[in-house]
Scaffold this motif. Structure first.
Motif, PDB file in Angstrom:
ATOM      1  N   ALA A 118      -5.206  37.264 -22.480  1.00  0.00           N
ATOM      2  CA  ALA A 118      -5.650  36.695 -23.756  1.00  0.00           C
ATOM      3  C   ALA A 118      -5.994  35.216 -23.605  1.00  0.00           C
ATOM      4  CB  ALA A 118      -4.555  36.872 -24.811  1.00  0.00           C
ATOM      5  N   PHE A 119      -5.198  34.510 -22.814  1.00  0.00           N
ATOM      6  CA  PHE A 119      -5.454  33.082 -22.573  1.00  0.00           C
ATOM      7  C   PHE A 119      -6.794  32.888 -21.865  1.00  0.00           C
ATOM      8  CE2 PHE A 119      -5.302  29.528 -19.580  1.00  0.00           C
ATOM      9  CZ  PHE A 119      -5.015  28.472 -20.424  1.00  0.00           C
ATOM     10  N   ASP A 120      -7.063  33.693 -20.833  1.00  0.00           N
ATOM     11  CA  ASP A 120      -8.313  33.569 -20.082  1.00  0.00           C
ATOM     12  C   ASP A 120      -9.524  33.827 -20.974  1.00  0.00           C
ATOM     13  OD1 ASP A 120      -6.865  32.986 -17.834  1.00  0.00           O
ATOM     14  OD2 ASP A 120      -7.025  34.993 -16.951  1.00  0.00           O
ATOM     15  N   GLU A 121      -9.424  34.894 -21.787  1.00  0.00           N
ATOM     16  CA  GLU A 121     -10.540  35.227 -22.681  1.00  0.00           C
ATOM     17  C   GLU A 121     -10.777  34.132 -23.717  1.00  0.00           C
ATOM     18  OE1 GLU A 121      -9.479  38.949 -24.336  1.00  0.00           O
ATOM     19  OE2 GLU A 121      -9.730  40.076 -22.449  1.00  0.00           O
ATOM     20  N   ASP A 155     -11.265  19.294 -23.987  1.00  0.00           N
ATOM     21  CA  ASP A 155     -11.820  20.456 -24.682  1.00  0.00           C
ATOM     22  C   ASP A 155     -11.701  20.261 -26.189  1.00  0.00           C
ATOM     23  OD1 ASP A 155     -12.675  22.395 -22.635  1.00  0.00           O
ATOM     24  OD2 ASP A 155     -10.577  22.311 -22.010  1.00  0.00           O
ATOM     25  N   VAL A 156     -12.828  20.417 -26.893  1.00  0.00           N
ATOM     26  CA  VAL A 156     -12.817  20.260 -28.345  1.00  0.00           C
ATOM     27  C   VAL A 156     -13.489  21.468 -28.992  1.00  0.00           C
ATOM     28  CG1 VAL A 156     -12.853  17.741 -28.274  1.00  0.00           C
ATOM     29  CG2 VAL A 156     -15.014  18.995 -28.345  1.00  0.00           C
ATOM     30  N   VAL A 157     -13.164  21.686 -30.244  1.00  0.00           N
ATOM     31  CA  VAL A 157     -13.836  22.706 -31.044  1.00  0.00           C
ATOM     32  C   VAL A 157     -14.993  22.028 -31.778  1.00  0.00           C
ATOM     33  CG1 VAL A 157     -13.604  24.330 -32.951  1.00  0.00           C
ATOM     34  CG2 VAL A 157     -11.714  24.032 -31.326  1.00  0.00           C
ATOM     35  N   VAL A 158     -16.200  22.524 -31.545  1.00  0.00           N
ATOM     36  CA  VAL A 158     -17.378  21.941 -32.198  1.00  0.00           C
ATOM     37  C   VAL A 158     -17.542  22.626 -33.556  1.00  0.00           C
ATOM     38  CG1 VAL A 158     -19.837  21.412 -31.965  1.00  0.00           C
ATOM     39  CG2 VAL A 158     -18.401  21.568 -29.915  1.00  0.00           C
ATOM     40  N   SER A 218      -9.907  30.888 -23.525  1.00  0.00           N
ATOM     41  CA  SER A 218     -10.375  29.656 -22.893  1.00  0.00           C
ATOM     42  C   SER A 218     -11.859  29.746 -22.567  1.00  0.00           C
ATOM     43  CB  SER A 218      -9.579  29.374 -21.618  1.00  0.00           C
ATOM     44  OG  SER A 218      -8.218  29.174 -21.914  1.00  0.00           O
ATOM     45  N   GLU A 219     -12.267  30.891 -21.996  1.00  0.00           N
ATOM     46  CA  GLU A 219     -13.673  31.071 -21.637  1.00  0.00           C
ATOM     47  C   GLU A 219     -14.559  31.084 -22.880  1.00  0.00           C
ATOM     48  OE1 GLU A 219     -16.522  34.184 -19.128  1.00  0.00           O
ATOM     49  OE2 GLU A 219     -14.340  34.446 -19.168  1.00  0.00           O
ATOM     50  N   ARG A 220     -14.115  31.749 -23.918  1.00  0.00           N
ATOM     51  CA  ARG A 220     -14.896  31.835 -25.142  1.00  0.00           C
ATOM     52  C   ARG A 220     -15.043  30.458 -25.791  1.00  0.00           C
ATOM     53  NH1 ARG A 220     -12.295  35.615 -27.096  1.00  0.00           N
ATOM     54  NH2 ARG A 220     -10.809  34.451 -28.378  1.00  0.00           N
ATOM     55  N   ARG A 221     -13.963  29.695 -25.816  1.00  0.00           N
ATOM     56  CA  ARG A 221     -14.019  28.365 -26.438  1.00  0.00           C
ATOM     57  C   ARG A 221     -14.953  27.434 -25.674  1.00  0.00           C
ATOM     58  NH1 ARG A 221      -8.658  24.717 -26.998  1.00  0.00           N
ATOM     59  NH2 ARG A 221      -8.803  24.939 -24.736  1.00  0.00           N
ATOM     60  N   ALA A 222     -14.868  27.452 -24.349  1.00  0.00           N
ATOM     61  CA  ALA A 222     -15.747  26.598 -23.539  1.00  0.00           C
ATOM     62  C   ALA A 222     -17.207  27.008 -23.696  1.00  0.00           C
ATOM     63  CB  ALA A 222     -15.321  26.662 -22.076  1.00  0.00           C
ATOM     64  N   ASP A 223     -17.470  28.317 -23.698  1.00  0.00           N
ATOM     65  CA  ASP A 223     -18.847  28.806 -23.860  1.00  0.00           C
ATOM     66  C   ASP A 223     -19.401  28.448 -25.234  1.00  0.00           C
ATOM     67  OD1 ASP A 223     -18.780  29.827 -21.324  1.00  0.00           O
ATOM     68  OD2 ASP A 223     -18.486  31.916 -21.931  1.00  0.00           O
ATOM     69  N   VAL A 250     -13.403  17.037 -19.905  1.00  0.00           N
ATOM     70  CA  VAL A 250     -12.373  17.148 -18.873  1.00  0.00           C
ATOM     71  C   VAL A 250     -11.516  18.352 -19.235  1.00  0.00           C
ATOM     72  CG1 VAL A 250     -10.498  16.007 -17.647  1.00  0.00           C
ATOM     73  CG2 VAL A 250     -12.403  14.647 -18.549  1.00  0.00           C
ATOM     74  N   GLY A 251     -11.621  19.417 -18.425  1.00  0.00           N
ATOM     75  CA  GLY A 251     -11.025  20.698 -18.778  1.00  0.00           C
ATOM     76  C   GLY A 251      -9.508  20.703 -18.778  1.00  0.00           C
ATOM     77  N   ASP A 252      -8.955  21.552 -19.637  1.00  0.00           N
ATOM     78  CA  ASP A 252      -7.499  21.720 -19.732  1.00  0.00           C
ATOM     79  C   ASP A 252      -6.932  22.373 -18.477  1.00  0.00           C
ATOM     80  OD1 ASP A 252      -7.304  20.663 -22.287  1.00  0.00           O
ATOM     81  OD2 ASP A 252      -7.656  22.594 -23.252  1.00  0.00           O
ATOM     82  N   ALA A 253      -5.648  22.172 -18.269  1.00  0.00           N
ATOM     83  CA  ALA A 253      -4.938  22.837 -17.183  1.00  0.00           C
ATOM     84  C   ALA A 253      -4.796  24.325 -17.486  1.00  0.00           C
ATOM     85  CB  ALA A 253      -3.558  22.213 -16.996  1.00  0.00           C
ATOM     86  N   ASP A 254      -4.613  25.113 -16.434  1.00  0.00           N
ATOM     87  CA  ASP A 254      -4.316  26.535 -16.580  1.00  0.00           C
ATOM     88  C   ASP A 254      -2.838  26.666 -16.958  1.00  0.00           C
ATOM     89  OD1 ASP A 254      -3.953  29.229 -16.418  1.00  0.00           O
ATOM     90  OD2 ASP A 254      -4.656  29.438 -14.354  1.00  0.00           O
ATOM     91  N   LEU A 255      -2.575  27.115 -18.177  1.00  0.00           N
ATOM     92  CA  LEU A 255      -1.197  27.176 -18.662  1.00  0.00           C
ATOM     93  C   LEU A 255      -0.437  28.395 -18.151  1.00  0.00           C
ATOM     94  CD1 LEU A 255      -1.660  26.066 -22.381  1.00  0.00           C
ATOM     95  CD2 LEU A 255      -1.120  24.668 -20.377  1.00  0.00           C
TER      96      LEU A 255
END
Length: 293
Positions: free
Chosen positions: A247-250, A185-188, A252-257, A210-215
Motif C-alpha cells: 500500500a505504501f509503494d502504490e 514531496d508535496v500535494v499539488v 508513494s508512486e501515485r502521489r509522485a506521478d 527531494v524525495g521522502d525516505a522509504d519508510l
C-alpha cells in the motif's frame, strides 16, 4: 565551518563525469542566456547548443564542432526558492538528509548560473516566516545563500509553509526571473495550482523535489523511525508488514506521478532527486525538459 559551495563543487566533480557537467552547462546556456551582437569567444559544441551558433570555419580548422559565444544582452535573474521547514531535516531515500540534497541542488544551479554571468538570489521560508537575500553573482555571495539555508533547516525549525513562501515570491519578486523551487514531496492541490498559475504568468519555473525516505523495511529487522512533522514514531512491526508495504509503494508512486503530471500541465518542468549523487544528472534532465517545454 567548511565552505558549503566548495563542498558542492567537490561533489559535482565526484558524482558526475566531466561530460555530464559540460552538458548541464550547455543546457543552462541554451535555455537561459540572452544574446547581443557582441561576439565573446568559441567553445566546444555540446548537445543543446543552437546549430546556428556553430562557427563552421573554426570547426573545419580544429576538427571538432565549435560554437560562438556572445556577451549576454542582459543578466538573467535566478531565484532559489527553498523550503526550510523541519521536514527538510528529515532523511531522504539515500539515507542522507534532505537538507544536504537541497543545498547540493541549489548550489549546483547557482554556481553554474553565476559562471554564466547571471545573478542569484534566495527566498527561503517556513511557518516561522520568509526571508529574502538579494541578488549577486560572486562565489562569496552564493556561499552566503547556502549558509542561510543550512542555518534555517533543523529538526527544531517550524513546519513547512511552501504556499506562504510562493505567495511571498508572487508579491515580492517583480523582475521576471527563473524560479528554482526546492522542496520535499508535496500535494499539488487546487490552492497551490492557483498560486502556481499566477507565478507562471510572471516567471519561468523549474521544480526540484527531494524525495521522502522509504519508510518500509525491505529485508532484515526494522527499527523505529520518526515523523519529523508530528514527532511521532512509526513502529517497527508496521514497517515490516507486507500488505502495508504494498500500500505504501502504490501510494508513494501515485502521489509522485500526480504531482509531476499537474506541474507539467502548468508548464512547469520538474525532477525528483533522492541523493546527492543524483543531483547533477537530475538537473541536466530537468534543463532538457525545460528547454523542450
Amino acid at each position: 565551518m567548511a565552505s558549503l559551495l566548495l563542498r558542492v563543487r567537490t561533489k559535482m566533480s565526484l558524482f558526475a563525469h566531466r561530460r555530464t557537467l559540460d552538458l548541464l552547462e550547455g543546457g543552462w546556456a541554451s535555455v537561459h542566456h540572452g544574446r547581443s551582437h557582441d561576439f565573446d569567444d568559441l567553445r566546444a559544441y555540446v548537445p543543446g547548443d543552437e546549430v546556428k551558433d556553430i562557427d563552421w570555419k573554426a570547426t573545419a580548422r580544429h576538427g571538432e564542432p565549435l560554437v560562438k559565444r556572445y556577451v549576454a544582452s542582459r543578466r538573467r535573474s535566478l531565484v532559489l526558492v527553498v523550503d526550510t521547514g523541519r521536514n527538510m531535516a528529515a532523511t531522504a531515500a539515500s539515507g542522507e538528509t534532505k537538507k544536504d540534497i537541497a543545498i547540493m541542488a541549489a548550489g549546483a544551479l547557482g554556481y553554474i548560473a553565476s559562471r554564466h554571468g547571471d545573478v542569484v538570489s534566495l527566498v527561503a521560508g517556513d511557518e516561522g516566516g520568509t526571508v529574502a537575500l538579494p541578488a549577486g553573482a560572486t562565489e562569496a555571495h552564493l556561499e552566503r545563500l547556502l549558509r542561510q539555508v543550512d542555518r534555517r533547516v533543523s529538526l527544531e525549525a517550524p513546519r513547512s509553509d511552501l504556499r506562504g513562501v510562493l505567495d511571498w515570491v508572487a508579491r515580492g519578486v517583480r523582475r521576471r526571473s527563473i524560479l528554482v523551487v526546492v522542496t520535499d514531496d508535496v500535494v499539488v492541490d487546487a490552492e497551490l495550482v492557483r498560486l502556481l498559475r499566477r507565478l507562471r504568468a510572471q516567471h519561468e519555473i523549474v521544480w526540484v523535489t527531494v524525495g521522502d525516505a522509504d519508510l518500509m523495511t525491505r529485508s532484515g529487522h526494522a527499527g523505529d523511525v520518526y515523523d519529523v512533522q508530528e514527532v511521532t514514531a512509526l513502529p517497527a512491526y508496521l514497517r515490516e508488514n507486507a500488505a502495508l508495504r504494498r500500500a505504501f509503494d502504490e501510494s508513494s508512486e501515485r502521489r509522485a506521478d500526480d504531482a509531476g503530471r499537474q506541474l507539467q500541465a502548468l508548464g512547469i518542468s520538474s525532477e525528483r532527486l533522492s541523493s546527492q549523487a543524483a543531483v547533477v544528472p537530475g538537473l541536466f534532465t530537468l534543463m532538457e525538459k525545460h528547454r523542450r517545454a
